[in-house]
Each structure stands twice: as structure tokens, then as C-alpha cells.
Design a protein around this motif. Structure first.
Motif, mmCIF file in Angstrom:
data_model
loop_
_atom_site.group_PDB
_atom_site.id
_atom_site.type_symbol
_atom_site.label_atom_id
_atom_site.label_comp_id
_atom_site.label_asym_id
_atom_site.label_seq_id
_atom_site.Cartn_x
_atom_site.Cartn_y
_atom_site.Cartn_z
ATOM 1 N N ARG A 68 -2.968 -10.262 0.343
ATOM 2 C CA ARG A 68 -4.093 -9.835 -0.491
ATOM 3 C C ARG A 68 -4.880 -8.719 0.192
ATOM 4 N NH1 ARG A 68 -4.443 -15.884 -1.502
ATOM 5 N NH2 ARG A 68 -3.579 -16.122 -3.615
ATOM 6 N N ILE A 69 -4.976 -8.775 1.511
ATOM 7 C CA ILE A 69 -5.644 -7.688 2.244
ATOM 8 C C ILE A 69 -4.866 -6.395 2.091
ATOM 9 C CG2 ILE A 69 -6.168 -6.858 4.581
ATOM 10 C CD1 ILE A 69 -7.085 -9.715 5.249
ATOM 11 N N ASP A 70 -3.529 -6.464 2.103
ATOM 12 C CA ASP A 70 -2.722 -5.270 1.855
ATOM 13 C C ASP A 70 -3.040 -4.671 0.489
ATOM 14 O OD1 ASP A 70 -1.371 -4.955 4.209
ATOM 15 O OD2 ASP A 70 0.436 -6.031 3.580
ATOM 16 N N LEU A 71 -3.197 -5.534 -0.511
ATOM 17 C CA LEU A 71 -3.533 -5.045 -1.851
ATOM 18 C C LEU A 71 -4.925 -4.418 -1.865
ATOM 19 C CD1 LEU A 71 -2.193 -8.027 -4.016
ATOM 20 C CD2 LEU A 71 -1.130 -5.787 -3.696
ATOM 21 N N MET A 72 -5.859 -5.011 -1.123
ATOM 22 C CA MET A 72 -7.205 -4.433 -1.028
ATOM 23 C C MET A 72 -7.160 -3.066 -0.365
ATOM 24 S SD MET A 72 -9.342 -7.750 0.318
ATOM 25 C CE MET A 72 -9.105 -9.369 -0.411
ATOM 26 N N ARG A 73 -6.357 -2.965 0.695
ATOM 27 C CA ARG A 73 -6.266 -1.701 1.421
ATOM 28 C C ARG A 73 -5.677 -0.602 0.520
ATOM 29 N NH1 ARG A 73 -3.772 -3.452 5.426
ATOM 30 N NH2 ARG A 73 -5.488 -3.615 6.918
ATOM 31 N N ALA A 74 -4.629 -0.938 -0.206
ATOM 32 C CA ALA A 74 -4.015 0.037 -1.108
ATOM 33 C C ALA A 74 -5.007 0.475 -2.176
ATOM 34 C CB ALA A 74 -2.771 -0.562 -1.750
ATOM 35 N N ALA A 75 -5.784 -0.483 -2.694
ATOM 36 C CA ALA A 75 -6.779 -0.146 -3.704
ATOM 37 C C ALA A 75 -7.889 0.725 -3.115
ATOM 38 C CB ALA A 75 -7.362 -1.425 -4.292
ATOM 39 N N SER A 76 -8.301 0.418 -1.888
ATOM 40 C CA SER A 76 -9.361 1.189 -1.228
ATOM 41 C C SER A 76 -8.933 2.622 -0.932
ATOM 42 C CB SER A 76 -9.772 0.500 0.079
ATOM 43 O OG SER A 76 -10.349 -0.752 -0.167
ATOM 44 N N GLU A 77 -7.638 2.826 -0.769
ATOM 45 C CA GLU A 77 -7.119 4.159 -0.455
ATOM 46 C C GLU A 77 -6.807 4.974 -1.704
ATOM 47 O OE1 GLU A 77 -3.820 3.208 2.054
ATOM 48 O OE2 GLU A 77 -5.087 2.837 3.830
ATOM 49 N N GLY A 78 -7.276 4.475 -2.855
ATOM 50 C CA GLY A 78 -7.120 5.243 -4.084
ATOM 51 C C GLY A 78 -6.007 4.782 -4.991
ATOM 52 N N GLY A 79 -5.331 3.700 -4.612
ATOM 53 C CA GLY A 79 -4.268 3.182 -5.457
ATOM 54 C C GLY A 79 -4.815 2.597 -6.744
ATOM 55 N N PRO A 80 -3.938 2.283 -7.685
ATOM 56 C CA PRO A 80 -4.392 1.765 -8.977
ATOM 57 C C PRO A 80 -4.712 0.287 -8.934
ATOM 58 C CG PRO A 80 -2.008 1.920 -8.962
ATOM 59 C CD PRO A 80 -2.474 2.493 -7.648
ATOM 60 N N LEU A 81 -5.536 -0.128 -9.862
ATOM 61 C CA LEU A 81 -5.797 -1.543 -10.089
ATOM 62 C C LEU A 81 -4.865 -2.000 -11.205
ATOM 63 C CD1 LEU A 81 -7.714 -3.923 -9.344
ATOM 64 C CD2 LEU A 81 -9.119 -3.238 -11.279
ATOM 65 N N THR A 82 -3.971 -2.942 -10.891
ATOM 66 C CA THR A 82 -3.005 -3.410 -11.873
ATOM 67 C C THR A 82 -3.245 -4.865 -12.221
ATOM 68 O OG1 THR A 82 -1.370 -4.179 -10.263
ATOM 69 C CG2 THR A 82 -1.283 -1.841 -10.872
ATOM 70 N N GLU A 83 -2.649 -5.289 -13.320
ATOM 71 C CA GLU A 83 -2.762 -6.689 -13.725
ATOM 72 C C GLU A 83 -2.204 -7.623 -12.649
ATOM 73 O OE1 GLU A 83 -2.132 -7.003 -18.386
ATOM 74 O OE2 GLU A 83 -0.697 -5.635 -17.456
ATOM 75 N N SER A 84 -1.086 -7.232 -12.053
ATOM 76 C CA SER A 84 -0.471 -8.053 -11.015
ATOM 77 C C SER A 84 -1.395 -8.209 -9.815
ATOM 78 C CB SER A 84 0.860 -7.439 -10.579
ATOM 79 O OG SER A 84 1.441 -8.197 -9.540
ATOM 80 N N THR A 85 -2.042 -7.124 -9.421
ATOM 81 C CA THR A 85 -2.975 -7.171 -8.297
ATOM 82 C C THR A 85 -4.120 -8.141 -8.577
ATOM 83 O OG1 THR A 85 -2.448 -4.898 -7.686
ATOM 84 C CG2 THR A 85 -4.510 -5.794 -6.856
ATOM 85 N N VAL A 86 -4.685 -8.039 -9.780
ATOM 86 C CA VAL A 86 -5.778 -8.939 -10.163
ATOM 87 C C VAL A 86 -5.308 -10.386 -10.151
ATOM 88 C CG1 VAL A 86 -7.359 -9.584 -12.030
ATOM 89 C CG2 VAL A 86 -7.002 -7.173 -11.467
ATOM 90 N N ASP A 87 -4.066 -10.618 -10.613
ATOM 91 C CA ASP A 87 -3.495 -11.972 -10.581
ATOM 92 C C ASP A 87 -3.532 -12.564 -9.170
ATOM 93 O OD1 ASP A 87 -2.901 -12.286 -13.221
ATOM 94 O OD2 ASP A 87 -0.756 -11.891 -13.037
ATOM 95 N N HIS A 88 -3.104 -11.779 -8.205
ATOM 96 C CA HIS A 88 -3.033 -12.279 -6.829
ATOM 97 C C HIS A 88 -4.426 -12.569 -6.273
ATOM 98 C CE1 HIS A 88 1.252 -11.790 -6.572
ATOM 99 N NE2 HIS A 88 1.199 -10.496 -6.796
#
Length: 456
Positions: A68-88
Motif C-alpha cells: 500500500r505504501i508503494d501505491l501511495m508513493r506512485a500516487a504522490s509522484e503523479g501517478g493516477p488514482l485507479t479503482e484498484s488502488t482505492v480497493d487496496h
């Protein structure tokens, strides 16, 4: 940055792991996103994996803290917010077992809290999910509304109507989440309320404020009464202002940041006026959030310093009792010569978020005739986690069943905890197992011991 006042429609739920639709680009706005410095503290060592409930359930990397921290880092670096990410992120219980296990001191609690606040601002949830959350947060944080519900619910329990409705399965067909809410309701007796002031017995040693809570106040009022009596017996004047409201814990836990902050401001106002040395809490989740007001209100110029001072005064019931030291005599709670085997269940927000582990055990071991046994895998959450067991009933039930099995393996005759959510969740799991065990709050057991009353 995207306008955080414009939410994005999350759409209808689909199969887990197949929700890749982009909701926002970039994922986060500029209002208190997860701190890059805190994200960088994670070194992917994996110590968190064995204590993470969802990783234990599913074995998926993205359902572990470091994933989940990896997903936060990717989002913080400008990546997209996806449904799958929110699920996790939604699947996380916020139990903070990873915080205890982490050798690098990763503050996952602050990271998930900041992330969930972003999601709640930027995501428009499906209509049924949104309606359920509106029901939960329009009811649970408001004691007066719970009190209005209490009467009809008690009548339905006493007449058997509630059991009849449960047997039909109608509520479950409408909504599994509503069925969980119905099943979690504890048996209700006459309503008990703490006086605004309970004087110390004997020499006064402290003046303490007492949080009466929301669900605790209306559904477990006897626990509050026991708490006040125990504190008074140990030399405390107990102040429980009637005008106090919700502490905001449930709201903050799911990312409703401003709602939680407003509850926090009101509670600070109430207890500042009470003139107390400490504010004592008997619900683990509430105490955890109140100790974190210093972070929640850090950007509020009118409350930042006041929040810091308030948080410094907050104590769990077991903390204040151990710090004061006992003056009231403890008596056995069983017939003379009989031993009582007791298992103590650590509420996650007491054990992991507050680090209060030894104090409850010290208090219990001081009761004559009581033998304390430890529950296997005690660090794993029971599945309650605020309103997680309502929003995510299937994984919550599996975790509850695992916890029940571990409790039953101890052979305990009595189960003790310090959180109403855990009490309701585990009671239900033990009933499903067909082997119910009497379950009480720590304050209830201490009160009985001081009064010389039998519980078994």
C-alpha cells in the motif's frame, strides 16, 4: 493540481483486482498528501507481513502495508488514482499492527490517514456505498440519535421481533452491511448514565475528565458507570460533561478529515472548560484518535497549540490507574477458593496505536484468584476496526472467526477487552462458533473486584 472540491465518480463495484479505471490524474491534490519523508522510511524489509490481517487473508503484496505504501508513493509522484488502488487502501483495517512490527519506525498510521482523506475528497463512491456511509456517519457519532434508536431496538430485542427479522434473512438480501449492523447490536438493558461529577472516595489524588463516547454511552453505559466508580475508588474526582460529543475517531479512521476535525475542536472546547488534570478514555479507538489531535489540527492556527496540550492529557483507563497505583482493595470475583481463567484481548488501537500493553495485564493480575492467559496471535486484528466490519463484512467475519478460534484454544472462562467494537465483533464470532464465552470490559471486572461482587 486537480480541484479537490470536484469528486470523481468511482462507478459500480466490479470483481476484486479488475478495477483499473483511472479516477484522477494526478491522484492527490495539494492538501496534506502523504509525506514523502514518511513514505521513504519504508525499506521493504517485510517484517509487517506476518502481522497484517489482509496479507494473512489473501497473500497479496498490494494488500500488505509495504504494498500500500508503494501505491501511495506512485500516487504522490503523479501517478493516477485507479479503482484498484482505492480497493487496496479501502481493504486496510488501519489496525496498526505493522507500526508495532516495523523496525524502521514507519508511521503507517499517518500515511493511511492522509491517503484516505485524499480518497474521500476526490472519489464519488457508488450510490449504495455512499448511502451506507451516510447512514453510519449520520448516526454513530451522535449520541442523541443513538439514544432515539435505543428504545425501539431494545423493544424489538425483548419482544423477539429482532430475532424474527434476522431469521427471515430479509435484511441480508437487501444489504449484507445492514445485516451486520443488525447482528452486532448488544443485548440492551436499562440505560445507565454517568453523573457529571463523581467525587473521589477518600483522599483526592487527581481530577480527571472522562470521555463518555457515542456507542459506549448509549449501548454500554454500564461500562461508563463502572469506569467512573473505579476511578473514584482510586481517589479521582471524575468530571463527565454532559455536553460532550463525539471524539471524531470513526470519521478520521475512514478519511472524513474535516468532519473529524470539527468533532475534535468541540471536544477540546468542552474539556478545556472542565479544568481537569487528565482526560480518561475507556474505548481504545477513541483514545488513539484523541492522542493524535496534535496532528489532525496541526494546520489550524486557532487550535494547533490547544490540540497539543489536550493530546498530552489523554490517558487510557489502564494507564491512569497504573500511574496512580492502587489504593482500593481488590477482592476475588469468584466463590472462595475458586480460580478464574481470564483471557485479555488487546484492542488494536490500544496495543499498536497507543502502545498500552502491560498496564491492563498488570491490573488484571492484581485481582485475587484470577489466572491470566494469553491469546495466540494476539497481534492480529479481530476484524472490528471502527466500522470496517460493516463496510467489509466478509473479511471482517473471517478475521473474527480466526480470533474466536484462538480465544477458545486458551480454555478461558472469561474474556476481557477495552473496546466496545471488539466486544461486539468477538461476541458475534464466538456465537457463530457455538461456544459463547462471557465477555466484559476491563472496567467492569475491576469494578466488581473492588466492590467484592462475583462475576463467576
Amino acid at each position: 493540481m486537480s480541484d479537490r472540491s470536484t469528486p470523481v465518480d468511482l462507478g459500480m463495484p466490479t470483481a476484486r483486482g479488475d478495477r483499473s479505471r483511472v479516477l484522477a490524474q494526478p491522484a492527490f491534490d495539494d492538501h496534506r498528501p502523504p509525506s514523502p519523508d514518511l513514505l521513504d522510511d519504508c525499506v521493504h524489509c517485510g517484517f509487517c507481513l506476518t502481522t497484517c490481517p489482509t496479507y494473512q487473508l489473501w497473500g497479496e503484496e498490494m494488500d500488505s502495508p509495504r504494498g500500500r505504501i508503494d501505491l501511495m508513493r506512485a500516487a504522490s509522484e503523479g501517478g493516477p488514482l485507479t479503482e484498484s488502488t482505492v480497493d487496496h487502501w479501502d481493504a486496510c483495517l488501519g489496525c496498526m499492527a505493522c507500526v508495532t512490527a516495523c523496525p524502521s519506525g514507519v508511521q503507517y498510521d499517518r500515511l493511511i490517514e492522509a491517503t484516505r482523506a485524499q480518497v474521500e475528497r476526490r472519489v464519488e463512491r457508488p450510490a449504495k456505498d455512499k448511502a451506507l456511509r451516510s447512514l453510519i456517519f449520520g448516526l454513530f457519532p451522535y449520541p442523541q440519535r443513538l439514544r432515539a434508536l435505543r428504545g425501539p431496538l431494545r423493544l424489538a430485542q425483548r419482544t423477539g421481533v429482532l430475532d424474527l427479522v434476522a431469521r427471515t434473512g430479509l435484511v441480508g438480501r437487501i444489504s449484507p452491511q445492514l445485516e451486520v449492523m443488525q447482528s452486532l447490536a448488544p443485548p440492551l438493558g436499562p440505560r445507565a448514565e454517568v453523573p457529571e461529577r463523581t467525587p473521589a472516595v477518600g483522599e483526592r489524588r487527581a481530577v480527571v475528565g472522562m470521555l463518555t463516547g457515542c456507542v459506549q454511552r448509549e449501548f454500554f453505559g454500564d461500562v461508563n458507570v463502572a469506569t467512573a466508580r473505579v476511578l473514584a475508588a482510586e481517589g479521582c474526582d471524575v468530571i463527565a460533561p454532559r455536553r460532550q460529543g463525539c471524539c471524531g475517531a470513526l470519521s478520521v479512521h475512514v478519511g472524513r478529515e474535516e468532519e473529524g476535525a470539527e468533532f475534535a475542536r468541540r471536544l477540546i472546547d468542552t474539556f478545556e472548560d472542565a479544568g481537569v488534570d487528565h482526560v480518561v478514555v475507556n474505548a481504545a479507538g477513541c483514545g488513539s484518535s484523541m492522542k493524535e489531535y496534535v496532528h489532525l489540527l496541526a494546520d489550524d492556527p486557532a487550535y494547533a497549540d490547544r490540540a497539543r496540550a489536550f493530546s498530552a492529557k489523554v490517558r487510557d483507563l489502564s494507564e491512569i490507574l497504573v500511574a496512580l497505583g492502587p489504593v482500593a482493595t481488590r477482592h476475588p470475583v469468584t466463590a472462595e477458593g475458586q480460580e478464574l481463567t481470564v483471557a485479555y484481548h488487546d484492542a488494536c488501537h490500544l496495543r499498536h496505536a497507543q502502545g498500552v500493553v502491560s498496564q491492563p495485564r498488570q491490573l488484571l493480575r492484581a485481582i485475587p484468584g484470577l489466572r491470566l492467559v494469553e491469546i495466540p496471535n494476539a497481534e492480529i486484528c479481530c476484524g472490528s476496526a471502527g466500522v470496517y466490519n460493516i463496510l467489509n463484512p466478509e473479511p471482517a467475519q473471517e478475521l473474527g472467526d480466526r480470533k474466536a478460534a484462538n480465544i477458545l484454544s486458551t480454555g478461558a472462562q472469561l474474556l476481557v477487552t477495552a473496546n466496545p467494537g471488539c466486544l461486539m465483533q468477538i461476541t458475534q464470532a464466538l456465537e457463530r462458533a457455538g461456544r459463547p464465552v462471557p465477555f466484559v470490559h476491563t472496567a467492569t471486572l475491576l469494578d466488581a473486584s473492588i466492590a467484592g461482587e462475583r462475576l463467576a
